[in-house]
Enzyme design. Sequence first.
Site, PDB file in Angstrom:
ATOM      1  N   CYS A 175       1.436   3.126   3.287  1.00  0.00           N
ATOM      2  CA  CYS A 175       1.914   2.342   4.429  1.00  0.00           C
ATOM      3  C   CYS A 175       3.385   2.669   4.687  1.00  0.00           C
ATOM      4  O   CYS A 175       4.236   2.510   3.807  1.00  0.00           O
ATOM      5  CB  CYS A 175       1.722   0.863   4.118  1.00  0.00           C
ATOM      6  SG  CYS A 175       2.811  -0.275   4.964  1.00  0.00           S
ATOM      7  N   ARG A 202      -5.229  -0.526   1.873  1.00  0.00           N
ATOM      8  CA  ARG A 202      -5.774  -0.872   3.194  1.00  0.00           C
ATOM      9  C   ARG A 202      -7.130  -0.241   3.447  1.00  0.00           C
ATOM     10  O   ARG A 202      -7.893  -0.727   4.304  1.00  0.00           O
ATOM     11  CB  ARG A 202      -4.788  -0.451   4.286  1.00  0.00           C
ATOM     12  CG  ARG A 202      -3.470  -1.212   4.249  1.00  0.00           C
ATOM     13  CD  ARG A 202      -2.476  -0.624   5.237  1.00  0.00           C
ATOM     14  NE  ARG A 202      -2.183   0.766   4.929  1.00  0.00           N
ATOM     15  CZ  ARG A 202      -1.578   1.607   5.771  1.00  0.00           C
ATOM     16  NH1 ARG A 202      -1.233   1.195   6.966  1.00  0.00           N
ATOM     17  NH2 ARG A 202      -1.323   2.861   5.411  1.00  0.00           N
ATOM     18  N   CYS A 243       5.753  -0.206   4.203  1.00  0.00           N
ATOM     19  CA  CYS A 243       5.879  -0.513   2.773  1.00  0.00           C
ATOM     20  C   CYS A 243       6.884   0.438   2.126  1.00  0.00           C
ATOM     21  O   CYS A 243       7.697   0.035   1.293  1.00  0.00           O
ATOM     22  CB  CYS A 243       4.525  -0.373   2.079  1.00  0.00           C
ATOM     23  SG  CYS A 243       3.265  -1.530   2.653  1.00  0.00           S
ATOM     24  N   ASP A 294       0.869  -1.173   0.000  1.00  0.00           N
ATOM     25  CA  ASP A 294       0.000   0.000   0.000  1.00  0.00           C
ATOM     26  C   ASP A 294       0.908   1.224   0.000  1.00  0.00           C
ATOM     27  O   ASP A 294       1.809   1.335   0.844  1.00  0.00           O
ATOM     28  CB  ASP A 294      -0.897  -0.022   1.238  1.00  0.00           C
ATOM     29  CG  ASP A 294      -1.866   1.150   1.316  1.00  0.00           C
ATOM     30  OD1 ASP A 294      -1.529   2.267   0.881  1.00  0.00           O
ATOM     31  OD2 ASP A 294      -2.978   0.961   1.840  1.00  0.00           O
TER      32      ASP A 294
END
Length: 237
Positions: A119, A146, A122, A116
């Site tokens: 994120c 998400r 991430c 994502d």
Amino acid sequence: MKNGLIMFTLLAAAFSGVAHADDAAIKQSLTKLGVQSSEIVPAPVAGMKTVLTNSGVLYVTEDGKHIIQGPMYDVSGAQPVNVTTQMLLPHLNALEKEMIVYKAPKEKHVITVFTDITCGYCQKLHSEMADYNALGITVRYLAFPRQGVPSEVENQMKAIWCAKDRNKAFDDAMDGKGIKPANCDIDIANHYALGVQFGVNGTPAIVLNDGYLVPGYQAPAEMKAFLDKHQQATGGK
């Protein structure tokens, strides 16, 4: 795990004498729950079917009366095997052309990451891509907004996946440089649904070649050590 296996055994015994019904009864039961099924196939346990849904993988008795949600394990061998995630591997590989790939020059391992762009972990993982690649780890990305689908993040990630140069668009997004509008026939909802079926409930979520799911961020060296150990334990998979 033991209680779950006992439950599966009891269900198999209880329904072993039930005549095979068509999938209409299963679909009718799922409709009552507001669940959409995309595929119904035989299950490893007699008297049940495996159902891929927008809410995950379900195991349903052939008469549609009883439903179990969650992974199924085969413990007949030396190591427990998650047959649910293994069953999903063809669906994962079917999306290979839609993956954003960062290939290691001397590839030793391949991981697929549900990611994502909003994120933090991430972004951290992606910032260390050169280190993963240097250790022989090829990283393949699928989108897992998400916020769910539909959502603003889904729209943003679709624009990235539809960009002429996906890797550059993804790099720019992860660096906070903005996202240029783009559109195509890629459906991010398919990525998201597959992530849900794998049991992803947060990002990054890492799927190995044998379907094993590693939840959360792993530093490059830690990831390499885990992959080497897992490969040895599973006979080179």
